[in-house]
Design an enzyme around this catalytic site. Structure first.
Site, PDB file in Angstrom:
ATOM      1  N   SER A  83      33.696  43.114  40.437  1.00 37.24           N
ATOM      2  CA  SER A  83      35.039  43.718  40.511  1.00 37.24           C
ATOM      3  C   SER A  83      35.928  43.102  39.431  1.00 37.24           C
ATOM      4  CB  SER A  83      35.654  43.442  41.879  1.00 37.24           C
ATOM      5  OG  SER A  83      35.627  42.034  42.093  1.00 37.24           O
ATOM      6  N   PHE A  84      35.548  41.864  39.043  1.00 39.48           N
ATOM      7  CA  PHE A  84      36.386  41.132  38.063  1.00 39.48           C
ATOM      8  C   PHE A  84      36.228  41.692  36.649  1.00 39.48           C
ATOM      9  CE2 PHE A  84      32.192  39.384  38.413  1.00 39.48           C
ATOM     10  CZ  PHE A  84      31.782  39.322  37.090  1.00 39.48           C
ATOM     11  N   LYS A 102      32.982  36.931  29.229  1.00 41.39           N
ATOM     12  CA  LYS A 102      33.389  37.767  30.365  1.00 41.39           C
ATOM     13  C   LYS A 102      34.557  38.638  29.920  1.00 41.39           C
ATOM     14  CE  LYS A 102      35.639  36.057  34.078  1.00 41.39           C
ATOM     15  NZ  LYS A 102      35.839  35.454  35.436  1.00 41.39           N
ATOM     16  N   ASP A 187      36.703  29.718  44.818  1.00 42.55           N
ATOM     17  CA  ASP A 187      35.584  30.670  44.940  1.00 42.55           C
ATOM     18  C   ASP A 187      34.261  29.946  44.710  1.00 42.55           C
ATOM     19  OD1 ASP A 187      34.755  33.992  43.591  1.00 42.55           O
ATOM     20  OD2 ASP A 187      34.410  33.053  45.550  1.00 42.55           O
TER      21      ASP A 187
HETATM   22  O1  LIG Z   1      34.224  33.175  34.500  1.00 41.41           O
HETATM   23  C1  LIG Z   1      33.507  33.414  33.361  1.00 41.41           C
HETATM   24  C2  LIG Z   1      34.073  33.324  32.120  1.00 41.41           C
HETATM   25  C3  LIG Z   1      33.310  33.567  30.997  1.00 41.41           C
HETATM   26  C4  LIG Z   1      31.965  33.921  31.147  1.00 41.41           C
HETATM   27  F1  LIG Z   1      31.246  34.151  30.047  1.00 41.41           F
HETATM   28  C5  LIG Z   1      31.380  34.008  32.397  1.00 41.41           C
HETATM   29  C6  LIG Z   1      32.155  33.755  33.519  1.00 41.41           C
HETATM   30  N1  LIG Z   1      31.691  33.807  34.825  1.00 41.41           N
HETATM   31  C7  LIG Z   1      30.391  33.919  35.140  1.00 41.41           C
HETATM   32  N2  LIG Z   1      29.354  33.903  34.322  1.00 41.41           N
HETATM   33  C8  LIG Z   1      28.173  34.037  34.984  1.00 41.41           C
HETATM   34  C9  LIG Z   1      26.933  34.024  34.256  1.00 41.41           C
HETATM   35  C10 LIG Z   1      26.906  33.457  32.981  1.00 41.41           C
HETATM   36  C11 LIG Z   1      25.693  33.411  32.317  1.00 41.41           C
HETATM   37  N3  LIG Z   1      24.570  33.915  32.879  1.00 41.41           N
HETATM   38  C12 LIG Z   1      24.613  34.474  34.112  1.00 41.41           C
HETATM   39  C13 LIG Z   1      25.786  34.544  34.821  1.00 41.41           C
HETATM   40  C14 LIG Z   1      28.253  34.140  36.337  1.00 41.41           C
HETATM   41  S1  LIG Z   1      29.912  34.078  36.779  1.00 41.41           S
END
Ligand SMILES: Oc1ccc(F)cc1Nc1nc(-c2ccncc2)cs1
Length: 345
Positions: A83-84, A102, A187
């Site tokens: 959802s984020f 992300k 979280d």
């Molecule tokens: O909050 C972020 C800010 C920047 C990012 F690039 C990723 C996240 N959050 C998450 N990344 C993952 C994940 C990363 C790498 N491989 C599998 C899963 C799971 S939650």
């Protein structure tokens, strides 16, 4: 006054209904609409063209103080969708450097995510490489890891007690670091814990729900936040929350590792937060085959009253003792046979 009157006129009546207004008023409404539409288009264009941010990692190489998707870096694999927003692996086109990114819609972005995260420097908190606002999105760059503890749990069913305690010990170390800096993660769960290649190290990530604690150690917010199954009772009740909310969640994550399923879900259907707010702590979910010291860790971290709940520092000491009693980490951190999750005990 004329513009305001017309604006009020335009808002309250449609063009057709204002036939009584002299011809010049109708023309003025048309001109105002046209000007506003032009301004909206310009704003849209300006927004879509916006590119601003801060990059801490030299391998991420901006051009002319901008870092644009497609031009300066390219999206590789979609790693996670929620959802984020979405998490991708990305490659910098100049340096070839690969990391995770992300992408969050601007309206869902909370500055606390970057504010909290950039204040942290811990071996068990994943490194933030920077962030860029591009048009209607914010992109956060961080160190790429092979996967999450949540994915490992899904593959392995449930984890051995020693490995579960080993991971819990590291996550509590990260929480100790956060809480010392008056940051509440809110979280904590296996999906937000990344694993190293050899599976021996964990890295807390995703500060999208994080909050700053005031000088008394409380958060000014009361809105329900986090993942329902890991929500502390005081959060579920919408009461003031403090660092102890993360401790409750970390013990829910320990139960998840030991049982292979999330707390409450074997006993109740959703929504769960009303049950969590009313029911006693889920101590019946402590697996019967776990050692008394491990059971103590969970009891100390699942006190319904946050003031009686253990701190990250104290729970970490208890976790180290429980792991030591088992003879330290013996189980394989990677691979390992699938273990069926424990059905309702
Ligand atoms: O909050 C972020 C800010 C920047 C990012 F690039 C990723 C996240 N959050 C998450 N990344 C993952 C994940 C990363 C790498 N491989 C599998 C899963 C799971 S939650």
């Amino acid at each position: 006054e004329c513009r305001l009157a017309l604006a009020g006129l335009r808002n309250n009546v449609s063009q057709a209904e204002c036939s009584f207004a002299p011809a010049f008023a109708r023309q003025m409404v048309r001109d105002l609409n046209a000007r506003e539409e032009k301004e909206d288009r310009e704003e849209e264009l300006e927004e879509s063209d916006t590119n601003e941010g801060i990059l801490f990692k030299e391998e991420l190489q901006p051009q002319d103080y901008e870092y644009r998707e497609g031009r300066d870096y390219e999206l590789c694999d979609l790693l996670k969708q929620g959802s984020f927003g979405e998490v991708y692996s990305i490659r910098d086109k100049s340096s070839g450097f690969v990391c995770a990114a992300k992408k969050v819609p601007l309206e869902r972005f909370r500055s606390e995510e970057v504010g909290s995260w950039s204040a942290l420097q811990s071996p068990h908190v994943v490194e933030l490489f920077g962030f860029v606002r591009e048009g209607r999105s914010v992109i956060l760059f961080m160190d790429l890891k092979p996967g999450t503890l949540g994915q490992s749990l899904a593959e392995r069913g449930r984890l051995h007690e020693d490995l579960s305690l080993h991971y819990m010990h590291q996550v509590l170390g990260a929480l100790e670091h956060l809480h010392k800096r008056r940051i509440l993660h809110l979280d904590v769960k296996a999906d937000n814990v990344l694993l190293s290649e050899d599976g021996k190290n964990t890295f807390l990530c995703d500060f999208g729900e994080s909050e700053r604690l005031d000088l008394n150690g409380f958060s000014p917010f009361q809105a329900l936040k986090g993942t329902e199954t890991h929500m502390a009772p005081e959060v579920a009740r919408g009461e003031k929350r403090c660092a102890k909310a993360d401790i409750w969640s970390s013990c829910c994550m320990l139960l998840h590792m030991l049982n292979g399923c999330q707390p409450w879900t074997r006993y109740y259907s959703r929504p769960l937060y009303l049950k969590i707010a009313e029911e006693p702590p889920p101590l019946r979910e402590i697996p019967p085959d776990c050692s008394p010291h491990t059971a103590d860790v969970i009891k100390l971290g699942l006190h319904g009253d946050p003031s009686r709940r253990a701190s990250a520092k104290d729970l970490r000491v208890q976790t180290a003792k429980a792991l030591k009693q088992l003879g330290g980490l013996q189980s394989p951190a990677r691979g390992g046979a699938y273990q069926e999750p424990i059905r309702k005990p």
